[in-house]
Write an enzyme that holds these catalytic residues in place. Structure first.
Site, PDB file in Angstrom:
ATOM      1  N   ASP A  66      53.153  51.383  30.192  1.00  0.00           N
ATOM      2  CA  ASP A  66      54.273  50.948  29.373  1.00  0.00           C
ATOM      3  C   ASP A  66      54.275  51.800  28.098  1.00  0.00           C
ATOM      4  O   ASP A  66      53.273  52.439  27.766  1.00  0.00           O
ATOM      5  CB  ASP A  66      54.072  49.459  29.046  1.00  0.00           C
ATOM      6  CG  ASP A  66      55.044  48.947  28.010  1.00  0.00           C
ATOM      7  OD1 ASP A  66      56.263  49.139  28.196  1.00  0.00           O
ATOM      8  OD2 ASP A  66      54.590  48.364  27.011  1.00  0.00           O
ATOM      9  N   ASP A  68      56.363  50.921  24.593  1.00  0.00           N
ATOM     10  CA  ASP A  68      56.413  50.209  23.319  1.00  0.00           C
ATOM     11  C   ASP A  68      55.255  49.224  23.183  1.00  0.00           C
ATOM     12  O   ASP A  68      55.049  48.376  24.054  1.00  0.00           O
ATOM     13  CB  ASP A  68      57.741  49.459  23.186  1.00  0.00           C
ATOM     14  CG  ASP A  68      58.928  50.402  23.111  1.00  0.00           C
ATOM     15  OD1 ASP A  68      59.699  50.300  22.150  1.00  0.00           O
ATOM     16  OD2 ASP A  68      59.093  51.249  24.016  1.00  0.00           O
TER      17      ASP A  68
END
Length: 277
Positions: A66, A68
């Site tokens: 991922d 953020d």
């Protein structure tokens, strides 16, 4: 030290052996980890991980991450919303979505993006140059995994404007994220449809990881998935259930509980302490 010995007793481990100056291996622990052991580890700032076997970097061929709050230090959408004077409102929805309190990620993202209508593209550049930083250990982890022969995938519910630049910073092999629509230098408050759809949510992350495994002719058991929020759980579970590894990084409680490896102190490169060369 004394903390490790107490943790050995709490977990019922038969033996304890050092892996490095920062990591130790507790063998033959009880089938179910007692809550007291987990609580003690957290209070002692010990990252405590259950894995079925010693892990070797060479056994894995894909690192899926991922962006953020995992690879980078911010939630980009919250920072862009600051330019529209709506950061608090957007950030509250982001937090609820990441904690798993909002089940429809797509709807929550559309609502947040709509609040960005009228924001100039220059605001995105300011977030990129002034606020976005790689999280500690990100570069070291990616470089080590690539050196071990892994491909690296950045799969994000965030935006290509930022994901493409993080890709360049870390020489990442594959990237998938969402595209913000821009007209005459300003955000329209909408996303652009792509060939696979308009929003990279948790299910799309999972589909992307499994499809890339097939494309690379590897098994999901050879994949590692790293995330921090509820929309990372589908890809993390797909990897761990297939025999691969799921990793939570300074994650929301729901994600920490379900991950095989949970990093709660230190940087992303702490994963290297349980991934033997």
């Amino acid at each position: 030290g004394d903390s490790l010995q107490l943790l050995r007793e709490l977990t019922g481990a038969a033996t304890i052996s050092a892996l490095s100056s920062q990591a130790a291996w507790l063998r033959n622990v009880a089938p179910v980890t007692p809550a007291a052991a987990t609580d003690f580890a957290r209070q002692s700032q010990l990252d405590f991980t259950r894995v079925p076997r010693p892990l070797h970097a060479g056994d894995f061929r894909l690192l899926a991450m991922d962006m953020d709050s995992t690879l980078i230090n911010i939630e980009c959408i919250d920072e862009v919303a600051d330019a529209a004077g709506r950061k608090a409102e957007v950030a509250a929805i982001t937090e609820a979505a990441m904690r798993g309190e909002i089940t429809d990620f797509k709807d929550s993202l559309r609502r947040r993006v709509a609040m960005l209508e009228g924001v100039p593209v220059t605001a995105l550049h300011e977030v990129l140059t002034q606020r976005l930083r790689l999280n500690p250990g990100a570069r070291e982890l990616v470089q080590a995994c690539k050196a071990a022969g892994m491909q690296v995938l950045l799969v994000s519910g965030g935006f290509t404007f930022f994901a493409d630049r993080v890709r360049e910073m870390l020489a990442i092999d594959h990237v998938k994220s969402n595209v913000l629509e821009v007209v005459e230098g300003r955000l329209t408050g909408r996303l652009v449809d792509q060939a696979w759809g308009d929003i990279c949510d948790g299910e799309e992350k999972k589909r992307t990881v499994l499809a890339l495994c097939a494309q690379l002719n590897i098994r999901p058991a050879q994949a590692i998935a790293v995330g921090d929020g509820a929309n990372d759980l589908p890809m993390m579970k797909a990897c761990s259930e297939a025999g691969g590894i799921s990793v939570a990084y300074h994650a929301k409680p729901k994600v920490r509980e379900l991950a095989m490896v949970s990093i709660e102190t230190g940087g992303l490169d702490r994963l290297l302490e349980v991934l033997h060369p």
